[in-house]
Design an enzyme around this catalytic site. Sequence first.
Site, PDB file in Angstrom:
ATOM      1  N   TYR A  71     -11.097   7.728 -15.002  1.00  0.00           N
ATOM      2  CA  TYR A  71     -11.327   6.469 -14.295  1.00  0.00           C
ATOM      3  C   TYR A  71     -11.941   5.415 -15.222  1.00  0.00           C
ATOM      4  CZ  TYR A  71     -12.979   3.484 -10.414  1.00  0.00           C
ATOM      5  OH  TYR A  71     -13.218   2.438  -9.542  1.00  0.00           O
ATOM      6  N   ASP A  99       0.837  -1.191   0.000  1.00  0.00           N
ATOM      7  CA  ASP A  99       0.000   0.000   0.000  1.00  0.00           C
ATOM      8  C   ASP A  99       0.875   1.246   0.000  1.00  0.00           C
ATOM      9  OD1 ASP A  99      -3.193   0.402   0.710  1.00  0.00           O
ATOM     10  OD2 ASP A  99      -1.972   2.133   1.277  1.00  0.00           O
ATOM     11  N   VAL A 112       2.426   1.925  -6.750  1.00  0.00           N
ATOM     12  CA  VAL A 112       2.234   1.023  -7.885  1.00  0.00           C
ATOM     13  C   VAL A 112       2.566   1.657  -9.220  1.00  0.00           C
ATOM     14  CG1 VAL A 112       0.519  -0.391  -6.698  1.00  0.00           C
ATOM     15  CG2 VAL A 112      -0.226   1.565  -8.091  1.00  0.00           C
TER      16      VAL A 112
END
Length: 246
Positions: A154, A36, A62
């Site tokens: 998104y 995370d 990430v």
Amino acid sequence: MLVAGKSALVTGGAQGIGFAIAKRLVEEGARVLIADIDPELAAASAEQLGGPAVARSVGCDVTSAEAVKAAVDAAVEAFGSLDVMVNNAGITRDATMRKMTEDQFDAVIAVHLKGCWLGTRAASAVMREQEGGGSIVNVSSISGKVGMIGQTNYSAAKAGIVGLTKAAAKEVAFRNVRVNAVQPGLIRTRMTEALREDVWASKQAEVPMGRAGEPEEVADVVLFLASGLSSYVTGTVLEISGGRHI
């Protein structure tokens, strides 16, 4: 114990749907590494799941290839293998296309789509060389199927994850590495519960089952794809939407 003895890595696993997924995998016998962007929250979440014997944590951005590879390496070092990879990390930067900045667009694409690609690439590189292969589950969204107002970034990223999943599945199937995606719909999380009451009501009215889903219901589907129950399933996209937008 559907994933007994297996090791898993869940990105964005410190809270919300990611934490529900990590928790479900642990309950079914897996050892889980939570990766995370918030290392302190990740550590607390891992402790909540039982500590080092079954759950560990690592800070991970990430969007960084080095960070993602380091997380994969950490899982292998901790547990001896990487059998399940869940690319779940995500952010939102909602705005209409007219008002959305390039930075807002780039940030969402980087975390969701590039992050998913980096995770799939790094995990499959390990899984294809180990006996038994592995399972990769990419978290898309119903927004990637239908497109949502205020989410051109998104929706584009989540649609891209579907194409990525199908292409990657074809590349690594011969090494017994399976790659699938899930598309959650309206799920009750801290983010969705912050919606205005009228907005929430209108979204829920679109669901034939008449209610929002729970993070645990997403986790159950991910568990299926991670386990041997789906041993002949790859390149698929499973909607978890209560029938919304079917």
